[in-house]
Design an enzyme around this catalytic site. Structure first.
Site, mmCIF file in Angstrom:
data_model
loop_
_atom_site.group_PDB
_atom_site.id
_atom_site.type_symbol
_atom_site.label_atom_id
_atom_site.label_comp_id
_atom_site.label_asym_id
_atom_site.label_seq_id
_atom_site.Cartn_x
_atom_site.Cartn_y
_atom_site.Cartn_z
ATOM 1 N N ARG A 18 -22.478 26.910 -49.551
ATOM 2 C CA ARG A 18 -21.808 27.029 -48.247
ATOM 3 C C ARG A 18 -22.466 26.159 -47.163
ATOM 4 N NH1 ARG A 18 -21.663 33.270 -47.207
ATOM 5 N NH2 ARG A 18 -23.647 33.073 -48.306
ATOM 6 N N ASN A 36 -17.473 33.201 -49.217
ATOM 7 C CA ASN A 36 -17.470 33.586 -50.625
ATOM 8 C C ASN A 36 -16.363 34.588 -50.899
ATOM 9 O OD1 ASN A 36 -19.652 32.041 -51.448
ATOM 10 N ND2 ASN A 36 -21.153 33.658 -51.073
#
Length: 773
Positions: A18, A36
């Site tokens: 990320r 996520n």
């Protein structure tokens, strides 16, 4: 302005994925968010269409080094959007997701973290739990998904202000690194002896004890090691005495490659494995200058070596001049590795002199992985730490079937097949031990939890009706209301080899110790034609009697008598045993005569085609090993003796037909071995020749079967294929006949990948019939 939604699937959690998305998006001035969703990372972008396309390509090229992208799907959601997002942000993980979650494996301390540990100006100086998004524990600390700190054992350690700042900064390499900590807020290491000792530097004090010849229990990332120095034979022998492991080779850890090269040979491909982030134990040949204690790996030409993979390990070597430290799993034989401080202290009483412990909970025990190279090709002996729970891609077999496969009984792993991913568990061990069996049940529940497997369509198990895993399969079948699918042991071996090489049909030489055959006898030297969920047995080693059944596995001289019974006069055979091998019989002359009577009267006999039993018999007949004290001992010592020999002797092999099946006459090979021994030929030369004869016979049987079936591939599976002499002889013969020889590459030749093969066989069967009726 356009809006797109990108879904990325693979190993994309806990690996800095990320933050990488964030940095690329910010650099390209794209707005939106990333978060996520289970095993999927969702990215929503707003911006110029070409920029969004460029972003997807940049992400593939610049993804974090330990991440794996299995798929990247770009969907255009809207055009001419008004600019809902003012910036690009990282959102919290969503718990509302379906599908399995791919959790990364534990990885060795990265160079950047190690620099911090060794830098006296850094706040993490000498801190053994230093980690970041590129390294450290994952699988061993996770309790549930999605993988965030609050669902790991690191949640026990609230972050200090400095660590919080790193953890919350997307530009920092510790952004959402769940194992982030420091001396102010993280786990502590301490020495325990009768009580917790108050010492300034517990690791330094522990090393002093090791250097003084003491035995330490050292709690690590996924379990506990018993640690002693490798240069003192008395200390190593004392460890053996206390553990009751009198001959089994111990793995050791060395500080660096240069040190390893002082006592072992290291090829380029072995070096690559040693220094990888996964840091397995690598089986290396001892070199001519080998100087470690003989009792580290007694009577073997090789030993297992690994490099440090945690800050704790690196710090141990900072305080010692030892070239290596034995690092063997801290458990009594057959029992699970110890992970809880109280258990470590209580169960290792009388074994360890002192304990170097810490207060971070190990959620999932995970033994060290072990690999060996044969002809430059790697094979797993044990696939565990550093690799588990990363899944195998089974999407070409099945995308919608949920299979729970439980493996055999010894060296067990289990597997979960879900949504095209096959998750093979960490090494479990010997499930005939009750504690290990309970450990397996807990591990099954936990892997189902972190893969979000709520239902099972079929439970796969071994064909043997008395295995604990087979009985567990029946219990779990009732629990999930699904059928149980039994897979013959060597069929499962062959199926694992097939999926590892992405083929569906081959002739497989299945050579190991034992597997329950479809005829109820003990197989172990089979030529199988496998075609997905079906197999046909085309040949084998000649079936042999086993005087005393399983006693022959512990005392292979009984196997020698069994194999020679039809080739010697009974009285001559008894006289030979009494004259040359009496020390190999636990009860002396009386036992020799008893075994002879068993064979004469066909009393207490079973039959086997096991390659392992044949190699054990050759080892015993040559006076190399008379009693098996650990799995594979006699055959391993035979290989080591043969490794020192020349190819000056040739032992012929003969293939016969029995009951319409071609078989290799192994007793004739053994008779030749004894004749050469009695002619005083060098034992090392005979050992090499005997292994070659068995190998050529198996290879010849396989080629004959391939000619009959028109199959293109011939492969080798089973524990015997860890033997480099055997596997390379077979490979060379098969390829000289124009066939491609397949070996295990990313799976275990031994029983560690049987569960994966069971899952594959179940998927193939379901593809064909649509059910398990």
């Amino acid at each position: 302005m356009e809006r797109a939604r990108i879904l990325v699937q693979g190993i994309v959690q806990g690996v800095g994925f990320r933050p990488t998305v964030y940095r690329i998006a910010k650099s390209m001035e794209l707005a939106g968010y990333v978060r996520n969703l289970g095993n999927i990372v969702e990215i929503v972008l707003e911006g110029d269409k070409n920029s969004i396309k460029d972003f997807a390509e940049n992400l593939k090229l610049n993804k974090p080094p330990i991440s794996v992208i299995n798929s990247l799907e770009l969907e255009w959601v809207d055009s001419n959007v008004s600019g809902e997002f003012a910036d690009f942000n990282i959102l919290s993980s969503s718990e509302n997701f379906s599908g399995s979650s791919v959790i990364p494996a534990d990885l060795a301390t990265c160079d950047t973290c190690l620099e911090e540990v060794l830098n006296d100006n850094n706040r993490r100086y000498k801190y053994p739990f230093t980690a970041c998004t590129d390294c450290g524990p994952r699988f061993t600390v996770i309790e549930s998904v999605p993988y965030d700190r609050e669902r790991t054992s690191m949640d026990d350690f609230p972050l200090c202000p400095d660590c919080t700042a790193e953890y919350e900064d997307p530009e920092d390499r510790r952004y959402h690194a769940e194992a982030t900590c420091c001396p102010e807020c993280g786990p502590e290491v301490f020495i325990y002896k009768d009580q917790r000792l108050d010492v300034e530097n517990p690791i330094k004090e522990a090393v002093k004890l090791i250097d003084d010849g003491k035995i330490l229990a050292v709690k690590g990332i996924g379990g506990t090691h018993l640690v002693v120095k490798t240069t003192d034979d008395d200390t190593v022998s004392e460890l053996r005495k206390r553990l009751g492991r009198f001959n089994q080779p111990f793995a050791c850890m060395s500080p660096d490659l240069e040190t390893i090269r002082t006592f072992a040979e290291v090829a380029d491909f072995e070096e690559k494995a040693l220094i990888s982030r996964r840091r397995p134990i690598v089986v290396l040949n001892k070199n001519d200058n080998y100087y470690l204690a003989p009792s580290v790996a007694p009577e073997l030409h090789n030993l297992g070596v690994m490099l440090p993979y945690s800050g704790l390990h690196h710090l141990l070597f900072k305080y010692t001049q030892e070239p290596g430290l034995i690092m063997t799993s801290a458990n009594m034989p057959g029992e699970p590795m110890l992970i809880h401080n109280r258990d470590i202290i209580e169960k290792l009483e009388g074994v360890a002199d002192c304990y170097l412990l810490h207060d971070r909970r190990i959620v999932n025990r995970c033994d060290d992985s072990v690999v060996r190279f044969r002809g430059g090709e790697m094979a797993f002996i044990r696939r565990s730490r550093g690799y588990v729970p990363e899944p195998y891609d089974f999407s070409w077999l099945s995308k919608d079937l949920n299979v729970l496969a439980l493996g055999p009984e010894i060296d067990v792993t289990f597997s979960i097949l879900k949504e095209g991913n096959c998750y093979v568990s960490q090494y479990i061990g010997n499930t005939t031990k009750y504690e290990t069996f309970l450990s397996m049940k807990d591990a099954v529940d936990h892997l189902m939890e972190i893969t979000k497997t709520d239902s099972v369509d079929v439970v796969a198990s071994d064909l043997h009706p008395m295995f604990f895993t087979t009985k567990l399969a029946e219990e779990l079948g009732e629990r999930f209301g699904c059928p149980v699918f039994n897979v013959q042991h060597h069929h499962a071996h062959a199926a694992a080899l097939c999926v590892d090489n992405h083929v569906e049909e081959m002739i497989c030489i299945a050579a190991d110790g034992v597997g329950y055959g479809s005829d109820g006898t003990a197989w172990g030297g089979e030529i199988l034609h496998i075609n997905r969920d079906e197999y046909k047995r085309f040949g084998s080693l000649m079936p042999q009697k086993m005087a005393g059944g399983d006693l022959t596995t512990k005392y292979p001289i009984r196997m020698v008598m069994s194999m020679l019974h039809d080739h010697y006069d009974p009285e001559e055979l008894v006289e030979l045993m009494k004259r040359d091998y009496l020390d190999y019989f636990k009860h002396g002359e009386r036992e020799v005569e008893l075994v002879s009577k068993q064979l004469e009267r066909s009393f207490n006999l079973s039959k086997t085609t096991s390659t392992g039993r044949v190699l054990d018999a050759i080892s015993s007949a040559l006076g190399i090993c008379g009693e098996r004290t650990y799995e594979g001992e006699c055959s391993m010592k035979l290989e080591s003796v043969g490794h020192q020999g020349s190819d000056s002797i040739e032992i012929p092999y003969e293939i016969k037909k029995e009951d319409g099946v071609e078989v290799l006459d192994t007793p004739k090979i053994l008779v030749n071995v004894l004749e050469l021994k009695h002619k005083n030929k060098p034992i090392a030369d005979i050992a090499q020749a005997a292994q070659r004869a068995v190998s050529l016979g198996l290879a010849d049987l396989a080629v004959r079967s391939a000619e009959k079936t028109g199959v293109e591939f011939i492969g080798g599976s089973g524990g015997v294929f860890y033997n480099e002499a055997v596997s390379m002889t077979i490979k060379n013969f098969v390829e000289s006949k124009g066939y491609k020889f397949l070996q295990h590459r990313d799976s275990c030749a031994g029983d560690g990948s049987v569960s994966m093969g069971q899952a594959a066989a179940a998927a193939w069967h379901h593809n064909k019939f649509g059910s398990f009726e």
